[in-house]
Every structure is written in structure tokens, then in C-alpha cells.
Scaffold this active site. Structure first.
Site, PDB file in Angstrom:
ATOM      1  N   ARG A 145       9.276 -39.856   4.194  1.00 46.84           N
ATOM      2  CA  ARG A 145      10.606 -39.225   4.924  1.00 46.84           C
ATOM      3  C   ARG A 145       9.847 -38.453   6.218  1.00 46.84           C
ATOM      4  NH1 ARG A 145      11.466 -37.724  -0.584  1.00 46.84           N
ATOM      5  NH2 ARG A 145      13.637 -38.152  -1.423  1.00 46.84           N
ATOM      6  N   LYS A 169      11.052 -33.661  -1.688  1.00 42.75           N
ATOM      7  CA  LYS A 169      12.296 -32.445  -1.825  1.00 42.75           C
ATOM      8  C   LYS A 169      11.875 -32.044  -3.443  1.00 42.75           C
ATOM      9  CE  LYS A 169      15.851 -34.859   0.499  1.00 42.75           C
ATOM     10  NZ  LYS A 169      17.220 -35.549   0.386  1.00 42.75           N
ATOM     11  N   HIS A 238      14.631 -43.057   9.213  1.00 38.62           N
ATOM     12  CA  HIS A 238      14.987 -43.372   7.615  1.00 38.62           C
ATOM     13  C   HIS A 238      15.309 -44.984   7.865  1.00 38.62           C
ATOM     14  CE1 HIS A 238      15.776 -40.888   4.310  1.00 38.62           C
ATOM     15  NE2 HIS A 238      16.924 -41.835   4.064  1.00 38.62           N
ATOM     16  N   ARG A 241      12.353 -46.213   6.480  1.00 41.86           N
ATOM     17  CA  ARG A 241      12.282 -46.076   5.155  1.00 41.86           C
ATOM     18  C   ARG A 241      13.212 -47.112   4.196  1.00 41.86           C
ATOM     19  NH1 ARG A 241      11.318 -42.070   1.136  1.00 41.86           N
ATOM     20  NH2 ARG A 241      13.097 -41.306  -0.155  1.00 41.86           N
ATOM     21  N   HIS A 264      12.329 -40.854  -5.503  1.00 36.56           N
ATOM     22  CA  HIS A 264      13.679 -40.530  -5.828  1.00 36.56           C
ATOM     23  C   HIS A 264      13.496 -40.003  -7.223  1.00 36.56           C
ATOM     24  CE1 HIS A 264      15.645 -43.170  -2.605  1.00 36.56           C
ATOM     25  NE2 HIS A 264      15.423 -42.190  -2.307  1.00 36.56           N
ATOM     26  N   TYR A 273      19.858 -46.554  -1.514  1.00 36.98           N
ATOM     27  CA  TYR A 273      18.890 -46.590  -0.104  1.00 36.98           C
ATOM     28  C   TYR A 273      18.308 -47.961  -0.068  1.00 36.98           C
ATOM     29  CZ  TYR A 273      19.475 -41.835   0.945  1.00 36.98           C
ATOM     30  OH  TYR A 273      19.847 -40.518   1.285  1.00 36.98           O
TER      31      TYR A 273
END
Length: 297
Positions: A145, A169, A238, A241, A264, A273
Site C-alpha cells: 500500500r 494495517k 492501488h 497493487r 490480507h 482485490y
């Protein structure tokens, strides 16, 4: 903004380690919600289920995408869940609200020849080109990211494997390998890009003044590259990505591996995604289905 809302945002920042971009989204969602309360003369504490339904209708009347409406409702549901932990008299008015269905869409990605065109555009013999190439190489080679990219420090780069350690994250750390093209670009950048040689910090990517580059700065770099690349009209971090994941899957990588590389938690998130191109789907189908091809006699 109410004091409990400020406390909620601080909790997201300190305890959940949300990025500045995510925090801004939560903040803006709360500001819009407060504006609705003022218009309708509704008190935050007495807001109830029927009001939540009216707010959902209000959001749709703003011609917002279902994904945006879904996110805004999720923000408020999370906010009230937090408030309930601070005050036993609070009831979550959004808990029974049916979550808006998200639109199904194929994430945008670049074809391999488009990526080659982007790399060809970036100068190899200028200071700015050295830095811009590392940005492009890292985003495409690792699928990280943009928030993870700008926080990479020199100690996070391992040239022996090679790969990079990133903090994702939820403050979760992961290691993502990268290839020879990316390694060589980083080595040349560290060796020849003067601004980074005189910094007092340890961030890998810097602007032309030697300060750590921002997410906005990365987007500016990418947009500048696109403007000078024939046949490519749109780019954002993104999208690279998506491209990273798509190209891995097209070359046979399994979904679990891609999930790990992307950072993830749930496999279903990776499924949303990532996707394979229509050409690849047809190729797999033709090779796998017994009646896909008619044998010549």
C-alpha cells in the site's frame, strides 16, 4: 464534533493504528452525519433505528456509490459500538440496518506491456528519475500500500534475500520479497541520489529536499509518469497493487500466497482485490475443459 466522537477517533489512531487517510475518512463520515443531525434537529444520544433508516435514504439521495454508502454506515456502526463500551445506556441504532450491497466490479490493472511502457518513461540518468523508478518498482514488485511505501526505512530493506519488511494495517508486520530489477534500482538510488545521502532521518524515499516523501507526493510522481507515457491514461497506487496481484495469479500463484503478500487477514478480501484477466480465464478454460476444443479429424 461531540467529545465522544473525538475520543473515538483518538482510539482508532492510538489503539488500532489507523493510517492518516483512513482516519480522515472516518472523520469526514462523522462530520457528514453531524450535519444531518443538525438539519433534522436530532440529538446524537437519542438517535434511533428509524432515524438510521432515514439517514440511509439521505445518503442515497446524494448520488453516492453503494460502496461509499456502505463505508459510511460501517463507520457509524463502529462508532456506536465503541460508544456502547463507554456508556451502558447507549443502543446501536445501526446494528439492525441492512448493509447496502456493494457493487461487483473488476479492479483496474495494467497489462504487462503497459507496465513496461511506464518503466521506459522513467529516466535512468536523472536524480528524480532514480527516485521515481524506485517508487514504481517497489509498488509493482511488492504490491504494498502507498501508506506502507512511504514508511519504509533503510533498515527495512534486505538486499541479500532481497525483500522489504513493511508494517501493515493493524500494526502487523510482514516481509515481501522483490526481484532483481527492483534491487538494482534501489542500489543505484542509494548510491547516486544525493538528497538521501544528507538526511537526518532513516526513511528510504525522500523528496528533492531530502524530507520523507508523503502519500500525496507519491501520487504526484505517478501522475507525472503517466502524463509522459503513451497509451496509459490513469494511475494510482492501488491500481499497481491490483496489477501486482493479477500478474501473480495469471502466472500461477495460488490465492493463499497472494493473500500473504498483500497482508490480507481474510482470503475473501484477497478475492475482492484480485482477479485474472479475461484472456487468462479463456486460456485456462481451453486447456482444461474436455469439450472446449473440437479435435480435427
Amino acid at each position: 464534533m461531540e467529545e465522544i466522537q473525538v475520543t473515538f477517533l483518538n482510539m482508532l489512531k492510538v489503539e488500532r493504528n489507523f493510517s492518516a487517510h483512513t482516519l480522515k475518512s472516518y472523520h469526514d463520515d462523522l462530520v457528514q452525519f453531524n450535519h444531518f443531525l443538525e438539519q433534522e434537529l436530532i440529538n446524537l444520544r437519542t438517535f434511533e433505528y428509524k432515524d438510521a433508516r432515514n439517514y440511509l435514504s439521505y445518503l442515497y439521495s446524494q448520488n453516492l456509490k453503494r460502496t461509499t454508502v456502505s463505508r459510511k454506515i460501517s463507520t457509524l456502526r463502529t462508532f456506536y459500538e465503541f460508544w456502547m463500551t463507554q456508556d451502558e445506556t447507549i443502543i446501536n441504532p445501526f446494528v439492525q440496518l441492512v448493509h447496502p450491497k456493494k457493487e461487483n466490479y473488476l479492479p483496474q490493472f495494467f497489462y504487462e506491456e503497459e507496465m513496461e511502457a511506464l518503466f521506459e518513461t522513467v529516466a535512468k540518468d536523472t536524480k528524480k528519475g532514480l527516485r521515481d523508478r524506485v517508487i514504481l518498482e517497489l509498488l509493482y514488485a511488492t504490491g504494498i500500500r502507498v501508506s506502507e511505501l512511504v514508511n519504509i526505512q533503510l533498515k527495512d530493506i534486505d538486499m541479500s534475500l532481497p525483500g522489504v519488511k513493511v508494517l501493515g494495517k493493524g500494526n502487523k508486520e510482514r516481509f515481501v520479497p522483490f526481484g532483481e530489477f527492483c534491487r538494482q534500482s534501489i542500489e543505484q538510488y542509494l548510491r547516486e541520489f544525493k538528497p538521501i545521502q544528507h538526511t537526518k532521518h532513516s526513511f528510504l524515499l525522500v523528496n528533492m529536499n531530502g524530507a520523507p516523501i508523503t502519500e500525496r507526493g507519491v501520487r504526484y510522481v505517478l501522475n507525472d509518469v503517466v502524463k509522459r507515457t503513451a497509451g496509459v491514461t490513469e494511475i494510482h497506487p492501488h491500481k499497481l497493487r491490483h496489477t501486482f496481484a493479477t500478474h501473480l495469479l495469471n502466472q500461477g500463484a495460488d490465492l493463499r500466497t497472494v493473500q500473504s503478500l498483500l497482508g490480507h487477514v481474510n482470503l475473501s478480501t484477497t478475492g475482492r482485490y484480485t482477479h485474472v484477466s479475461n484472456q487468462q480465464l479463456r486460456k485456462v478454460y481451453l486447456n482444461a475443459h474436455p469439450r472446449a476444443k473440437k479435435e480435427s479429424k
